[in-house]
Motif scaffolding. Structure first.
Motif, PDB file in Angstrom:
ATOM      1  N   ASP A  95       0.859  -1.184   0.000  1.00 39.00           N
ATOM      2  CA  ASP A  95       0.000   0.000   0.000  1.00 39.00           C
ATOM      3  C   ASP A  95       0.899   1.240   0.000  1.00 39.00           C
ATOM      4  OD1 ASP A  95       0.922   0.360   2.619  1.00 39.00           O
ATOM      5  OD2 ASP A  95      -0.927  -0.328   3.563  1.00 39.00           O
ATOM      6  N   SER A  96       0.302   2.411   0.089  1.00 36.94           N
ATOM      7  CA  SER A  96       1.090   3.642  -0.013  1.00 36.94           C
ATOM      8  C   SER A  96       2.132   3.753   1.096  1.00 36.94           C
ATOM      9  CB  SER A  96       0.159   4.865   0.016  1.00 36.94           C
ATOM     10  OG  SER A  96      -0.605   4.926  -1.153  1.00 36.94           O
ATOM     11  N   ASP A  97       1.770   3.332   2.313  1.00 36.16           N
ATOM     12  CA  ASP A  97       2.728   3.385   3.418  1.00 36.16           C
ATOM     13  C   ASP A  97       3.923   2.476   3.153  1.00 36.16           C
ATOM     14  OD1 ASP A  97       1.282   5.219   4.836  1.00 36.16           O
ATOM     15  OD2 ASP A  97       0.455   3.789   6.282  1.00 36.16           O
ATOM     16  N   GLU A  98       3.660   1.285   2.635  1.00 38.86           N
ATOM     17  CA  GLU A  98       4.745   0.346   2.359  1.00 38.86           C
ATOM     18  C   GLU A  98       5.608   0.842   1.204  1.00 38.86           C
ATOM     19  OE1 GLU A  98       2.776  -3.560   2.039  1.00 38.86           O
ATOM     20  OE2 GLU A  98       1.372  -2.717   3.503  1.00 38.86           O
ATOM     21  N   LYS A  99       4.971   1.386   0.181  1.00 35.88           N
ATOM     22  CA  LYS A  99       5.729   1.960  -0.931  1.00 35.88           C
ATOM     23  C   LYS A  99       6.643   3.080  -0.439  1.00 35.88           C
ATOM     24  CE  LYS A  99       2.771   1.103  -4.972  1.00 35.88           C
ATOM     25  NZ  LYS A  99       1.983  -0.021  -4.478  1.00 35.88           N
ATOM     26  N   ARG A 100       6.109   3.926   0.415  1.00 39.23           N
ATOM     27  CA  ARG A 100       6.906   5.035   0.939  1.00 39.23           C
ATOM     28  C   ARG A 100       8.134   4.518   1.695  1.00 39.23           C
ATOM     29  NH1 ARG A 100       6.886  10.339   3.606  1.00 39.23           N
ATOM     30  NH2 ARG A 100       7.672  10.070   5.724  1.00 39.23           N
ATOM     31  N   ALA A 101       7.955   3.484   2.494  1.00 38.78           N
ATOM     32  CA  ALA A 101       9.081   2.940   3.255  1.00 38.78           C
ATOM     33  C   ALA A 101      10.163   2.404   2.326  1.00 38.78           C
ATOM     34  CB  ALA A 101       8.599   1.849   4.205  1.00 38.78           C
ATOM     35  N   ASP A 117      13.288   2.991 -11.570  1.00 42.37           N
ATOM     36  CA  ASP A 117      11.926   2.621 -11.957  1.00 42.37           C
ATOM     37  C   ASP A 117      10.934   2.872 -10.833  1.00 42.37           C
ATOM     38  OD1 ASP A 117      13.470   0.498 -10.766  1.00 42.37           O
ATOM     39  OD2 ASP A 117      11.813  -0.886 -11.182  1.00 42.37           O
ATOM     40  N   LEU A 118      11.336   2.661  -9.598  1.00 42.66           N
ATOM     41  CA  LEU A 118      10.437   2.915  -8.471  1.00 42.66           C
ATOM     42  C   LEU A 118      10.203   4.412  -8.288  1.00 42.66           C
ATOM     43  CD1 LEU A 118      11.594   0.289  -5.815  1.00 42.66           C
ATOM     44  CD2 LEU A 118      10.021   0.040  -7.756  1.00 42.66           C
ATOM     45  N   LEU A 119      11.261   5.208  -8.455  1.00 51.92           N
ATOM     46  CA  LEU A 119      11.104   6.662  -8.364  1.00 51.92           C
ATOM     47  C   LEU A 119      10.142   7.150  -9.444  1.00 51.92           C
ATOM     48  CD1 LEU A 119      14.820   7.841  -7.844  1.00 51.92           C
ATOM     49  CD2 LEU A 119      13.141   7.139  -6.118  1.00 51.92           C
ATOM     50  N   GLU A 120      10.329   6.675 -10.642  1.00 50.38           N
ATOM     51  CA  GLU A 120       9.481   7.125 -11.750  1.00 50.38           C
ATOM     52  C   GLU A 120       8.035   6.720 -11.528  1.00 50.38           C
ATOM     53  OE1 GLU A 120      12.838   7.154 -15.310  1.00 50.38           O
ATOM     54  OE2 GLU A 120      11.560   5.395 -15.038  1.00 50.38           O
ATOM     55  N   ASP A 121       7.821   5.517 -10.983  1.00 51.35           N
ATOM     56  CA  ASP A 121       6.443   5.103 -10.687  1.00 51.35           C
ATOM     57  C   ASP A 121       5.825   6.017  -9.643  1.00 51.35           C
ATOM     58  OD1 ASP A 121       4.332   2.739 -10.833  1.00 51.35           O
ATOM     59  OD2 ASP A 121       4.586   3.277  -8.722  1.00 51.35           O
ATOM     60  N   ALA A 122       6.569   6.322  -8.583  1.00 50.68           N
ATOM     61  CA  ALA A 122       6.051   7.195  -7.527  1.00 50.68           C
ATOM     62  C   ALA A 122       5.706   8.575  -8.078  1.00 50.68           C
ATOM     63  CB  ALA A 122       7.075   7.327  -6.401  1.00 50.68           C
ATOM     64  N   LEU A 123       6.511   9.064  -9.002  1.00 52.74           N
ATOM     65  CA  LEU A 123       6.276  10.399  -9.565  1.00 52.74           C
ATOM     66  C   LEU A 123       5.107  10.430 -10.533  1.00 52.74           C
ATOM     67  CD1 LEU A 123       9.973  11.547 -10.085  1.00 52.74           C
ATOM     68  CD2 LEU A 123       8.345  12.365  -8.356  1.00 52.74           C
ATOM     69  N   ARG A 124       4.631   9.261 -10.948  1.00 55.46           N
ATOM     70  CA  ARG A 124       3.427   9.213 -11.786  1.00 55.46           C
ATOM     71  C   ARG A 124       2.154   9.290 -10.955  1.00 55.46           C
ATOM     72  NH1 ARG A 124       6.667   5.660 -15.064  1.00 55.46           N
ATOM     73  NH2 ARG A 124       6.005   3.830 -13.867  1.00 55.46           N
ATOM     74  N   THR A 125       2.278   9.143  -9.647  1.00 51.01           N
ATOM     75  CA  THR A 125       1.116   9.204  -8.774  1.00 51.01           C
ATOM     76  C   THR A 125       0.872  10.646  -8.327  1.00 51.01           C
ATOM     77  OG1 THR A 125       2.205   9.011  -6.602  1.00 51.01           O
ATOM     78  CG2 THR A 125       1.894   6.971  -7.865  1.00 51.01           C
ATOM     79  N   ASN A 126      -0.254  10.858  -7.687  1.00 55.06           N
ATOM     80  CA  ASN A 126      -0.532  12.145  -7.051  1.00 55.06           C
ATOM     81  C   ASN A 126      -0.486  12.024  -5.535  1.00 55.06           C
ATOM     82  OD1 ASN A 126      -0.902  13.816  -9.364  1.00 55.06           O
ATOM     83  ND2 ASN A 126      -2.916  12.900  -9.696  1.00 55.06           N
ATOM     84  N   ASP A 127       0.131  10.947  -5.058  1.00 55.17           N
ATOM     85  CA  ASP A 127       0.283  10.739  -3.619  1.00 55.17           C
ATOM     86  C   ASP A 127       1.466  11.577  -3.151  1.00 55.17           C
ATOM     87  OD1 ASP A 127       1.045   9.717  -1.059  1.00 55.17           O
ATOM     88  OD2 ASP A 127      -0.042   7.867  -1.488  1.00 55.17           O
ATOM     89  N   ARG A 129       2.979  11.849  -0.407  1.00 58.47           N
ATOM     90  CA  ARG A 129       3.983  11.151   0.394  1.00 58.47           C
ATOM     91  C   ARG A 129       4.992  10.435  -0.493  1.00 58.47           C
ATOM     92  NH1 ARG A 129       0.193   7.349   3.695  1.00 58.47           N
ATOM     93  NH2 ARG A 129      -0.613   7.208   1.562  1.00 58.47           N
ATOM     94  N   LEU A 130       4.489   9.841  -1.577  1.00 59.32           N
ATOM     95  CA  LEU A 130       5.370   9.122  -2.485  1.00 59.32           C
ATOM     96  C   LEU A 130       6.200  10.086  -3.326  1.00 59.32           C
ATOM     97  CD1 LEU A 130       3.116   6.173  -3.737  1.00 59.32           C
ATOM     98  CD2 LEU A 130       4.572   6.319  -1.716  1.00 59.32           C
ATOM     99  N   VAL A 131       5.575  11.167  -3.768  1.00 60.86           N
ATOM    100  CA  VAL A 131       6.308  12.156  -4.564  1.00 60.86           C
ATOM    101  C   VAL A 131       7.466  12.735  -3.746  1.00 60.86           C
ATOM    102  CG1 VAL A 131       6.149  14.400  -5.711  1.00 60.86           C
ATOM    103  CG2 VAL A 131       4.338  12.699  -6.034  1.00 60.86           C
ATOM    104  N   ALA A 132       7.183  13.103  -2.499  1.00 61.61           N
ATOM    105  CA  ALA A 132       8.226  13.681  -1.644  1.00 61.61           C
ATOM    106  C   ALA A 132       9.354  12.682  -1.414  1.00 61.61           C
ATOM    107  CB  ALA A 132       7.628  14.115  -0.309  1.00 61.61           C
ATOM    108  N   ALA A 133       9.012  11.425  -1.151  1.00 64.17           N
ATOM    109  CA  ALA A 133      10.046  10.411  -0.898  1.00 64.17           C
ATOM    110  C   ALA A 133      10.876  10.152  -2.156  1.00 64.17           C
ATOM    111  CB  ALA A 133       9.399   9.115  -0.414  1.00 64.17           C
ATOM    112  N   ALA A 134      10.230  10.196  -3.311  1.00 64.98           N
ATOM    113  CA  ALA A 134      10.943   9.930  -4.562  1.00 64.98           C
ATOM    114  C   ALA A 134      11.946  11.015  -4.904  1.00 64.98           C
ATOM    115  CB  ALA A 134       9.945   9.768  -5.705  1.00 64.98           C
ATOM    116  N   MET A 135      11.719  12.234  -4.425  1.00 66.61           N
ATOM    117  CA  MET A 135      12.615  13.342  -4.767  1.00 66.61           C
ATOM    118  C   MET A 135      13.688  13.567  -3.711  1.00 66.61           C
ATOM    119  SD  MET A 135      11.896  14.192  -7.766  1.00 66.61           S
ATOM    120  CE  MET A 135      12.810  15.733  -7.952  1.00 66.61           C
ATOM    121  N   GLY A 136      13.878  12.571  -2.857  1.00 64.54           N
ATOM    122  CA  GLY A 136      14.946  12.631  -1.867  1.00 64.54           C
ATOM    123  C   GLY A 136      16.301  12.308  -2.478  1.00 64.54           C
TER     124      GLY A 136
END
Length: 211
Positions: A95-101, A117-127, A129-136
């Motif tokens: 789920d989103s929490d697990e993806k973020r971790a 590939d995981l960063l790019e997937d996260a950036l395709r979402t509007n979540d 939490r995931l967008v912020a984690a992907a841009m770390g």
């Protein structure tokens, strides 16, 4: 042997969790003995320990720190390829929490372990939490085009650009032009322009002067 860096040292995390540390110890022991148990214990981590900001470390969520600790415990028994396969699997079914971790664990991975590939997937979402984690910090592996679009995604979704690592170092004229077009579209639609637009433009100006 592969190693990862935890969000918090294990003893600090145990102290912050208090009585819930017993659950952490059990989960860490399970995945340390058999990394294949990650797919079972990773989703249950928050239920077995805690959720929400840690009192001693309010910027860290308990569920994030615990899940990354489980990955840290499992990593030594896996080579880079196997660990990357495991991370992709946990991300894909989580789920989103697990993806973020999973995303938060990537900056602590060795240089040979890259999961663009995981960063790019996260950036395709509007979540957010995931967008912020992907841009770390792991976003250093994104090419310039993908990274610029990641910054724009932050502006679009309201993620503070303070989440973007190395903004001042990577911002360039192309990013500034993209941000200006974004702002023009917002104004034309009668929508507010995020304050962080000025941060992005300032970073691009700084970078241009340095180059």
């Amino acid at each position: 042997m592969t190693t990862l860096t935890p969000l918090l040292p294990l003893e600090e995390l145990r102290s912050a969790l208090g009585p819930a540390a017993a659950g952490l110890d059990d989960l860490v022991a399970q995945v340390g003995a058999d990394p294949r148990r990650l797919d079972r214990v990773f989703p249950a981590a928050a239920r077995r320990t805690a959720r929400g900001p840690l009192e001693q470390h309010p910027q860290v969520l308990a569920q994030d720190a615990v899940r990354v600790a489980l990955l840290v415990a499992a990593a030594p028994a896996l080579d880079d390829d196997d660990l990357l396969t495991e991370l992709r699997s946990l991300y894909r079914v989580g789920d989103s929490d697990e993806k973020r971790a999973v995303l938060l664990a990537l900056p602590g991975a060795p240089d040979g372990l890259v999961a663009v590939d995981l960063l790019e997937d996260a950036l395709r979402t509007n979540d957010t939490r995931l967008v912020a984690a992907a841009m770390g910090p792991h976003a250093r592996h994104l090419d310039d085009s993908a990274w610029r679009h990641g910054v724009l995604k932050c502006l679009f979704t309201g993620v503070p650009v303070s989440a973007v690592t190395h903004l001042r170092e990577r911002a360039d004229d192309e990013l500034a032009a993209m941000a200006e077009r974004f702002a023009a579209e917002r104004r034309a639609a009668g929508r507010p322009v995020p304050d962080d637009l000025h941060t992005v433009l300032s970073a691009a100006t700084h970078s241009s002067r340095e180059s």
